[in-house]
Enzyme design. Structure first.
Site: not given
Length: 207
Positions: A89, A97, A131
């Site tokens: 990330r 998104e 992540r």
């Protein structure tokens, strides 16, 4: 809380302030006052704690070098390191998104910057999705900063405290410039930040 120590001699009782806040007889050990030994011990414990905290934080920092083999969206990629896949990330940014306006374009922009390229990532921690949260460098370029400058992501101001001062200033300035020039997602008068968009989606699902 500090205490007063009584120092008894043959004829008098002298009163001495104890800086350590611990009631102990005012005696000496090898001619060193116990109060001084106490204060030294407290300082030693303090610096030991500071060192332990520093080491604890440093253990979470990790630098990885690998090959970008996947792009999930505008702020997430997959890095292949020694035959192991790492979901990365990109730190300091929040991209639209996939179902938001500019979501797909942001993904394509990150792909253009990093896909099928070698990358060096500095990872400070893992996020709640496990992540690795990392600053990503490709060909000497800060990928997160570039995404912001191109109007393909927001600066994630909420987590500015996790960035270096230099990076947080650069990211903020890049977003300000992209906004003024109406680059990328800033062509919209009031683009919805992804954190607000996610909150709206969750509220609808809860309803």
């Amino acid at each position: 809380m500090a205490f007063l120590l009584g120092v008894r001699t043959r004829k008098r009782l002298f009163v001495k302030y104890d800086p350590c806040g611990i009631v102990t007889p005012f005696v000496t050990v090898h001619r060193i006052p116990v109060a001084l030994l106490c204060e030294t011990t407290m300082l030693r414990k303090y610096f030991t704690l500071v060192l332990a905290v520093g080491l604890s934080l440093s253990t979470h920092a990790e630098q990885l070098s690998g090959y970008v083999v996947g792009i999930t969206d505008g702020d997430t990629l997959t890095l292949l390191v020694d035959q192991q896949l790492h979901k990365i990330r990109v730190a300091g940014i929040d991209a639209p998104e996939r179902h938001q306006p500019f979501g797909e374009r942001s993904k394509q922009s990150l792909a253009k910057l990093a896909f099928n390229k070698n990358a060096i990532v500095d990872c400070a921690k893992k996020d709640r999705y496990k992540r690795d949260l990392c600053k990503v460098m490709v060909d000497g370029q800060d990928v997160g900063l570039k995404q912001i400058a191109d109007g393909m992501a927001w600066w994630y101001r909420k987590y500015a405290h996790e960035q270096s001062r230099t990076d947080s200033v650069a990211y903020e300035q890049a977003e300000g410039m992209a906004r003024r020039l109406q680059v990328g997602l800033w062509v919209d008068a009031k683009p919805a930040p992804p954190w607000d968009w996610r909150r709206t989606v969750r509220s609808r699902l809860d309803f």
